[in-house]
Design a protein around this motif. Structure first.
Motif, PDB file in Angstrom:
ATOM      1  N   ALA A 231       0.844  -1.202  -0.087  1.00  0.00           N
ATOM      2  CA  ALA A 231      -0.111   0.023  -0.069  1.00  0.00           C
ATOM      3  C   ALA A 231       1.036   1.349   0.068  1.00  0.00           C
ATOM      4  O   ALA A 231       0.742   2.145  -0.736  1.00  0.00           O
ATOM      5  CB  ALA A 231      -0.972   0.028   1.250  1.00  0.00           C
ATOM      6  N   GLU A 232       1.913   1.218   0.884  1.00  0.00           N
ATOM      7  CA  GLU A 232       2.833   2.432   0.887  1.00  0.00           C
ATOM      8  C   GLU A 232       3.527   2.604  -0.599  1.00  0.00           C
ATOM      9  O   GLU A 232       3.863   3.719  -0.873  1.00  0.00           O
ATOM     10  CB  GLU A 232       3.801   2.234   1.913  1.00  0.00           C
ATOM     11  N   THR A 233       3.883   1.319  -1.024  1.00  0.00           N
ATOM     12  CA  THR A 233       4.398   1.751  -2.396  1.00  0.00           C
ATOM     13  C   THR A 233       3.440   2.114  -3.544  1.00  0.00           C
ATOM     14  O   THR A 233       3.746   2.863  -4.318  1.00  0.00           O
ATOM     15  CB  THR A 233       4.986   0.057  -2.926  1.00  0.00           C
ATOM     16  N   VAL A 234       2.419   1.727  -3.345  1.00  0.00           N
ATOM     17  CA  VAL A 234       1.217   2.355  -4.455  1.00  0.00           C
ATOM     18  C   VAL A 234       0.978   3.706  -4.099  1.00  0.00           C
ATOM     19  O   VAL A 234       0.848   4.504  -5.203  1.00  0.00           O
ATOM     20  CB  VAL A 234       0.237   1.377  -4.594  1.00  0.00           C
ATOM     21  N   VAL A 297      -8.180  -0.861  -5.722  1.00  0.00           N
ATOM     22  CA  VAL A 297      -8.501  -2.428  -5.898  1.00  0.00           C
ATOM     23  C   VAL A 297      -7.366  -3.228  -6.055  1.00  0.00           C
ATOM     24  O   VAL A 297      -7.332  -4.436  -5.490  1.00  0.00           O
ATOM     25  CB  VAL A 297      -9.593  -2.225  -7.323  1.00  0.00           C
ATOM     26  N   LEU A 298      -6.399  -2.702  -6.856  1.00  0.00           N
ATOM     27  CA  LEU A 298      -5.128  -3.464  -6.924  1.00  0.00           C
ATOM     28  C   LEU A 298      -4.323  -3.700  -5.450  1.00  0.00           C
ATOM     29  O   LEU A 298      -4.076  -4.900  -5.312  1.00  0.00           O
ATOM     30  CB  LEU A 298      -4.117  -2.697  -7.810  1.00  0.00           C
ATOM     31  N   VAL A 299      -4.400  -2.991  -4.615  1.00  0.00           N
ATOM     32  CA  VAL A 299      -3.989  -3.088  -3.441  1.00  0.00           C
ATOM     33  C   VAL A 299      -4.841  -4.073  -2.629  1.00  0.00           C
ATOM     34  O   VAL A 299      -3.992  -4.921  -1.881  1.00  0.00           O
ATOM     35  CB  VAL A 299      -4.083  -1.870  -2.560  1.00  0.00           C
ATOM     36  N   VAL A 300      -6.002  -3.982  -2.799  1.00  0.00           N
ATOM     37  CA  VAL A 300      -6.880  -5.252  -1.858  1.00  0.00           C
ATOM     38  C   VAL A 300      -6.602  -6.333  -2.561  1.00  0.00           C
ATOM     39  O   VAL A 300      -6.430  -7.391  -1.694  1.00  0.00           O
ATOM     40  CB  VAL A 300      -8.224  -4.694  -2.199  1.00  0.00           C
ATOM     41  N   LEU A 301      -6.230  -6.677  -3.685  1.00  0.00           N
ATOM     42  CA  LEU A 301      -6.042  -8.219  -4.280  1.00  0.00           C
ATOM     43  C   LEU A 301      -4.413  -8.398  -3.843  1.00  0.00           C
ATOM     44  O   LEU A 301      -4.290  -9.572  -3.668  1.00  0.00           O
ATOM     45  CB  LEU A 301      -6.156  -8.007  -6.011  1.00  0.00           C
ATOM     46  N   PRO A 324       5.311   9.274   5.543  1.00  0.00           N
ATOM     47  CA  PRO A 324       4.962   9.195   4.196  1.00  0.00           C
ATOM     48  C   PRO A 324       6.270   9.679   3.258  1.00  0.00           C
ATOM     49  O   PRO A 324       6.554  10.690   3.651  1.00  0.00           O
ATOM     50  CB  PRO A 324       3.607  10.077   4.000  1.00  0.00           C
ATOM     51  N   LEU A 325       6.372   8.990   2.393  1.00  0.00           N
ATOM     52  CA  LEU A 325       7.567   9.360   1.119  1.00  0.00           C
ATOM     53  C   LEU A 325       7.006  10.020   0.389  1.00  0.00           C
ATOM     54  O   LEU A 325       6.239   9.697  -0.396  1.00  0.00           O
ATOM     55  CB  LEU A 325       8.224   8.169   0.992  1.00  0.00           C
TER      56      LEU A 325
END
Length: 389
Positions: A231-234, A297-301, A324-325
């Motif tokens: 999630a942090e990367t997204v 949605v991608l993070v959820v998957l 946060p970066l």
């Protein structure tokens, strides 16, 4: 005291760290409300289909000083009291109704010409059968199905199947909102609307691919180092491409808004309003869904995968909250120097950490090797001892 920078300055200099994934429920609720309103409108009143889809007859005549009420009263005896009557800014009047027999069409043509103070041969008549409208509908449906299949195959091959699912969900989201707004606004759905509709699907997908490409670049080596959750990367990836997405969307929306506002309402080219509305709603929705729908949605998957779930659990047990970066900070950590171009999502720059790893996050411990080899691999080279002769 340091002066607080504006949002525009932070966007252009890669100093944003918006938590998109942390607010995903808010975005999902907003989309759900809009979609629910559109579905309710579709169920209760449906779409305002033009005669090209449902079949019928339309009469167009130049009548600058003729009111809609007078025309409606004149054609009411023919059973056309509920006909659609539109006026344009350039003095033309258009009447659309259900399909009529040829003799009754001629009578309506004479009546409209009489009200408009012109000759019957100056009235343009367009008779469309219902079979042609069904053919247009079937072709549009076939094109949409082919679009979904080809896009799913491409994204699965280019990225992975979970990204394909997220992209398709975003496209379906755009379809439901665009169709729902068309139903609520009661704008006429014509073949031009279908063309605009299929066009905005391609734009929505393009913006989603840009975001996914940056996400894939930033997640390389993530499972090996485990310094950031997925999630942090997204979140970092979306902040990196945010300015590019906003600029692209603004440049695309501005001419469409001009077509809809100036062309349809100022110059009176009402034929453009159906096309312009579909494009405008689709472009705005596509820009929104690529960031606020597809990526969450991608993070959820992805975070259900064991390796990413383990990273999240391990970082949570350490109790070290991640700061946060920002894209600029990620570019500097990657050794890119002034980082402003990389922060804006320029080609070739990555926010990856050392040796191609993921970005380093302030607040998280960094693993430093206990021994650095000398020579070219790290540190300064050892001085050579001079031989005594």
């Amino acid at each position: 005291m340091a002066k607080k920078s504006s949002l525009r300055h932070r966007l252009y200099h890669g100093e944003t760290s918006f938590d998109f994934i942390g607010r995903q429920r808010v975005f999902f609720v907003i989309s759900a409300i809009i979609i629910a309103a559109g579905i309710f409108s579709l169920v209760t009143q449906g779409l305002n289909l033009g005669i090209d889809f449902k079949g019928g007859v339309s009469w167009t005549v130049k009548a600058q000083h003729t009111s809609v009420t007078s025309v409606r009263d004149a054609i009411r005896p023919f059973g056309l009291g509920e006909a659609t009557i539109q006026t344009t800014g350039n003095g033309f009047l258009k009447v659309s109704s259900k399909h009529l027999a040829q003799d009754k069409q001629n009578q309506v043509t004479d009546t409209i010409a009489k009200v408009a103070n012109t000759q019957p041969n100056q009235v343009s008549v367009n008779d469309v059968g219902p079979s042609w409208g069904k053919a247009v509908t079937n072709k549009a449906r076939t094109a949409l199905i082919a679009f979904f299949i080809l896009i799913s195959v491409y994204i699965s091959f280019r990225f992975e199947w979970k990204m394909a699912i997220a992209a398709i969900v975003a496209v379906i989201h755009d379809i439901l909102i665009t169709v729902g707004v068309s139903s609520i606004s009661r704008f006429e759905v014509t073949p031009a609307t279908v063309v605009a509709f299929l066009t905005i699907l391609g734009y929505s997908l393009y913006d989603t691919i840009v975001v996914f490409d940056r996400i894939e670049e930033n997640t390389r080596g993530l499972s090996a180092s485990g310094r950031m959750t997925y999630a942090e990367t997204v979140n970092l990836s979306m902040n990196q491409v945010l300015m590019r997405s906003l600029n692209t969307s603004f440049v695309a929306i501005l001419p469409v808004a001009s077509v809809l506002g100036i062309g349809a309402y100022v110059l009176g080219a009402t034929a453009l309003q159906d096309f312009g509305l579909a494009l405008l709603v689709g472009l705005i929705t596509g820009a929104y869904s690529s960031i606020f729908i597809a990526s969450p949605v991608l993070v959820v998957l992805k975070e259900r995968e064991p390796r990413y779930a383990a990273i999240r659990q391990r970082l949570a047990t350490k109790g070290a909250p991640a700061t946060p970066l920002t894209p600029a900070a990620a570019a500097v950590m990657a050794g890119g120097g002034g980082g402003a171009r990389a922060a804006r999502g320029g080609d070739g720059e990555s926010a990856a950490g050392p040796e191609g790893g993921p970005p380093l996050v302030p607040g998280r411990p960094r693993t430093v090797p206990a021994h650095r080899p000398h020579g070219r691999q790290g540190g300064r080279p050892r001085p050579r001892k001079k031989r005594r002769r």
